[in-house]
Design an enzyme around this catalytic site. Structure first.
Site, PDB file in Angstrom:
ATOM      1  N   ASP A   1       0.870  -1.177   0.000  1.00 32.89           N
ATOM      2  CA  ASP A   1       0.000   0.000   0.000  1.00 32.89           C
ATOM      3  C   ASP A   1       0.909   1.230   0.000  1.00 32.89           C
ATOM      4  O   ASP A   1       2.123   1.121   0.223  1.00 32.89           O
ATOM      5  CB  ASP A   1      -0.943  -0.044   1.213  1.00 32.89           C
ATOM      6  CG  ASP A   1      -2.181   0.811   0.990  1.00 32.89           C
ATOM      7  OD1 ASP A   1      -2.209   1.582   0.008  1.00 32.89           O
ATOM      8  OD2 ASP A   1      -3.128   0.722   1.804  1.00 32.89           O
TER       9      ASP A   1
ATOM     10  N   ASP B   1      -3.680   7.268  -3.533  1.00 25.58           N
ATOM     11  CA  ASP B   1      -5.030   7.774  -3.781  1.00 25.58           C
ATOM     12  C   ASP B   1      -5.431   8.735  -2.663  1.00 25.58           C
ATOM     13  O   ASP B   1      -4.722   8.851  -1.663  1.00 25.58           O
ATOM     14  CB  ASP B   1      -6.019   6.601  -3.883  1.00 25.58           C
ATOM     15  CG  ASP B   1      -5.895   5.614  -2.731  1.00 25.58           C
ATOM     16  OD1 ASP B   1      -4.743   5.342  -2.317  1.00 25.58           O
ATOM     17  OD2 ASP B   1      -6.921   5.112  -2.226  1.00 25.58           O
TER      18      ASP B   1
ATOM     19  N   GLY C   1     -11.666   3.536   1.037  1.00 24.54           N
ATOM     20  CA  GLY C   1     -12.551   4.369   1.856  1.00 24.54           C
ATOM     21  C   GLY C   1     -13.635   3.594   2.571  1.00 24.54           C
ATOM     22  O   GLY C   1     -14.636   4.164   3.004  1.00 24.54           O
TER      23      GLY C   1
HETATM   24  N1  GUN Z   1      -6.354   0.902   3.098  1.00 18.14           N
HETATM   25  C1  GUN Z   1      -7.616   0.946   3.583  1.00 18.14           C
HETATM   26  N2  GUN Z   1      -8.366   1.819   2.870  1.00 18.14           N
HETATM   27  C2  GUN Z   1      -7.549   2.337   1.938  1.00 18.14           C
HETATM   28  C3  GUN Z   1      -7.764   3.278   0.881  1.00 18.14           C
HETATM   29  O1  GUN Z   1      -8.843   3.829   0.692  1.00 18.14           O
HETATM   30  N3  GUN Z   1      -6.672   3.525   0.085  1.00 18.14           N
HETATM   31  C4  GUN Z   1      -5.474   2.928   0.276  1.00 18.14           C
HETATM   32  N4  GUN Z   1      -4.477   3.218  -0.557  1.00 18.14           N
HETATM   33  N5  GUN Z   1      -5.276   2.062   1.254  1.00 18.14           N
HETATM   34  C5  GUN Z   1      -6.288   1.763   2.070  1.00 18.14           C
END
Ligand code: GUN
Length: 756
Positions: free
Chosen positions: A109, A144, A211
């Site tokens: 992430d 994002d 989200g």
């Molecule tokens: N991890 C939990 N929710 C999100 C999200 O909306 N975007 C990203 N990049 N990681 C997340």
């Protein structure tokens, strides 16, 4: 290969050259799918759970996740690695796989979630993607902009637009590394759709739905469902959908049924730290446990008391493993359910285990799109109890999403339908079966004798043919306009389709059939079948003398031939007319099946069946349909009441097609095309010789198809030059065919050789 093993598991083999990033669907149940995502660190089977690894606190070692739990992919946070010099140096020098000591697929992430928790992050949009690429991740994530459920529409719109704006730069920075394109949009359906359609235009490998963590934390599962329904139909089906931050097993069945492929979970470790256990029905505190709700391998030699007494670190590790084992087991259950065609049944069962989940399920299955069918159920929650005015405003939108679910349902299918109260009628494949009748079935000419009435058998479960075929055949002779229906707990079915699943085989208590006819339900059902305003002749099959009851009720109605009641038996006095009656019933059975199962229009179905011959088994049941020249056109499937096509049948239907062959993949909806015949799939020259030999059609080898192609339904296969070269059963929707590049598109049943 055992699922859980104490022995080291071999490292994965990279996918074939050119396959990296491709996603194929290997089995499906509606929108729920089993798939394979091809990567450099192995082929990941989906639906899959990616456990979250915090590189600073490794509760369960990644190597153990690979070896012992067979976990094919995990997710870690590149922003955390980037921020910590020691981790960063090691990752840059040796790669992220070495840093984690994990040989499988590593997704990272980007730091967006940290920005949601802590405010801004210090890293740039390109910088974080480049970093992920440099440390050798398999699937990176762009930075994002997180959209919270409490944000105003304008704020969420900004987050959606800014995320889309960053897409191009992020993809450039990723170069050949696969990258996630997260979908934002808060709880606003139109913004979810905007985000999905906007992000779908870029070359992302996976689309996480972002989200949603606060939505799940607040147990707003109805909103969670709506987010899925307003997002996934707008994403390309060749990309896996990842539910960002969803790791609670409670949500797996519903998420999978709505099209989710990937999950990630920090919950197994976070809840363990808090002394809590994850189960498919919610969360339980270790403190309150005297018994384990589920026994898994890691916990089997402990009592809850024993675990409570362990030192904190040991307890957390053990509970993390326990949570992981329970979570993985629920995921296996879901995968098996997809194979078995019972994912919605599992969703239904799980919905009873938590009020918020039940609320989401009821909203989903009885939302305004299904209002017609709600009227059919006697004990359903009325629409206005579960539906707010805001939802009514949005109903068109949900209707689209729900239709998207319904149009992919397999019907008919094998096996009995297990009754489970009023939920049964709202199972997507049952709604789909009723829709199929409503869209494709046609009554006989109502201008002929009996055309102003409908006779409805009720009071008994199927099969009805042994008891009723004789009388129905006679009725068809003397009252050709009379429609004859059977009342089943899931709706009316035309008598000629009495062996059609799911109507014919409902497993439930006897009283389900013993009820009197519910006229409100019946009227709605008749309306949907185009039989509005007809007089209803109810016939209770529990009555010994039901034939004489029929006779009595028909007195005074003009008949096409004379009848008498002889010893309680409804008798046609003209021998010749009587002798024709069973053929007439067989024709009607064949006609209705051609209409409903092969989408043949009424006139054509009448023409084909007019001079049809039948091969019947020793019980008089139709086995094969033959043309007047003796060619085998199709077989009745005894298991599900379906029809299996032969090459001769395929040719017959192909010849009768009026519409020109498809030249593109259209995304139009299925329903306006009733009566257009079997959908046609056009394959390219490379595929033609294989299809002619009876081999399956693979994605990437198709050029066009009719929009009404539906999974589980028969279809015709044509060459580029417009020749019929085979027929099969679709594994895909038209949209799947348009975009998918790998996997079986059509299971070919038979190929047609050039000289045939
Ligand atoms: N991890 C939990 N929710 C999100 C999200 O909306 N975007 C990203 N990049 N990681 C997340």
């Amino acid at each position: 290969m055992p699922v859980w093993s104490d022995r080291p598991r071999p490292n994965p083999t990279p996918c074939r050259d050119g396959d990296e990033g491709l996603f194929e669907v290997t089995a499906r149940d509606g929108r729920a799918r089993l798939g394979k995502l091809h990567t450099k660190h192995g082929i990941l089977d989906t639906p899959a759970l990616l456990p979250v690894i915090n590189p600073n606190i490794r509760t369960v070692e990644p190597r153990e996740m690979w070896d012992r739990y067979g976990i094919g992919a995990l997710i870690t946070n590149s922003y955390i690695i980037w921020k910590h010099a020691k981790l960063k140096d090691k990752a840059v020098t040796d790669g992220v796989h070495a840093l984690l000591d994990y040989p499988g697929v590593v997704m990272t992430d980007s730091g967006t979630f940290q920005s949601y928790i802590y405010g801004d992050v210090e890293v740039g949009v390109e910088e974080i993607v480049k970093f992920q690429r440099n440390i050798g991740v398999d699937i990176a994530t762009m930075l994002d902009v997180f959209s919270r459920p409490d944000m105003k529409y304008s704020e969420v719109n900004e987050a959606v637009e800014e995320t889309i704006k960053r897409a191009d730069r992020s993809l450039d920075a990723a170069q050949t590394t696969l990258i996630n394109g997260p979908i934002q949009g808060g709880i606003y359906p139109e913004l979810r759709e905007k985000s999905a359609t906007g992000m779908a235009k870029f070359d992302f490998a996976v689309h996480p739905i972002g989200g949603i963590v606060p939505v799940m934390e607040q147990q707003r599962y109805r909103e969670y469902t709506k987010i899925m329904l307003s997002t996934i139909p707008f994403l390309p089906p060749d990309r896996p959908v990842h539910m960002f931050g969803c790791g609670h097993p409670m949500l797996f069945p519903m998420s999978i049924a709505l099209g989710a492929d990937l999950f990630d979970s920090a919950a197994y470790a976070l809840f363990a730290r808090d002394g809590r256990i994850l189960t498919p029905w919610g969360t339980q505190k270790l403190e309150s446990l005297f018994e384990w709700p589920i026994i898994t391998p890691c916990i089997s030699s402990y009592t809850p008391q024993g675990v409570k007494e362990l030192p904190s670190d040991e307890r957390i590790t053990l509970l993390s493993k326990y949570n992981l084992e329970i979570t993985l087991a629920e995921l296996s259950r879901c995968r098996q359910a997809v194979r078995d065609g019972s994912i919605w049944r599992l969703v239904e069962q799980r919905s009873h285990q938590h009020p918020a989940l039940r609320d989401a399920f009821l909203w989903l299955t009885t939302n305004p799109a299904t209002a017609d069918l709600i009227k059919l159920t006697s004990d359903n929650i009325p629409l206005n109890e579960t539906t707010s005015s805001q939802e009514i405003t949005n109903s068109g939108r949900w209707e689209k999403g729900w239709d998207w679910i319904l149009q992919s349902q397999f019907t008919p299918r094998k096996g009995g339908e297990q009754w489970a109260g009023s939920d049964t009628i709202n199972r997507p494949h049952i709604i789909a079966a009723n829709n199929l009748l409503a869209d494709r079935w046609h009554p006989s000419d109502s201008a002929t004798q009996g055309g102003d009435s409908v006779l409805i058998f009720f009071g008994q479960s199927g099969p009805w043919r042994d008891k009723c075929d004789g009388i129905v055949a006679k009725l068809m002779q003397c009252l050709p306009g009379l429609e004859i229906m059977v009342n089943t707990p899931i709706g009316l079915v035309p008598y000629a389709l009495e062996d059609l699943n799911p109507f014919c085989h409902i497993e439930g208590p006897k009283w389900l059939w013993n009820d009197k006819l519910d006229m409100v339900k019946i009227t709605t059902s008749l309306e949907r079948l185009g039989l509005t305003g007809r007089g209803i002749i109810p016939i209770d099959l529990r009555k010994e003398n039901f034939e004489s009851t029929i006779f009595d009720k028909l007195i005074g109605i003009e008949m096409a031939s004379s009848v008498e009641l002889i010893d309680g038996i409804f008798t046609i006095t003209d021998r010749e007319v009587f002798q024709n009656s069973s053929t007439k019933l067989n024709r009607r059975k064949a006609r209705d099946k051609l209409s409903v199962l092969f989408n043949v229009d009424q006139e054509t179905a009448d023409e084909i069946t007019e001079s049809m011959e039948f091969v019947v088994n020793k019980y008089g049941r139709i086995k094969n349909l033959l043309s007047p020249s003796g060619h085998h056109l199709a077989s009745f499937r005894l298991g599900d009441g379906g029809l299996s096509l032969t090459n001769h049948g395929a040719k017959e239907l192909f010849q009768r097609r009026r519409r020109s062959l498809p030249t593109q993949f259209s995304q139009a909806s299925i329903s306006p095309y009733s009566g257009e015949g079997l959908a046609i799939v056009v394959v390219n020259d490379d595929a033609e010789p294989y299809v002619r030999k009876g081999r399956n059609v693979f994605h990437g080898f198709t050029l066009a198809c009719d929009p009404w192609l539906r999974p589980g339904e028969a279809c015709l296969i044509c060459s580029q030059t417009g020749e019929l070269i085979g027929h099969g059963v679709a594994n895909s929707t038209a949209d799947d065919l348009r975009v998918m590049k790998k996997g079986v598109a059509i299971k070919t049943r038979d190929g047609i050789k050039q000289e045939d």
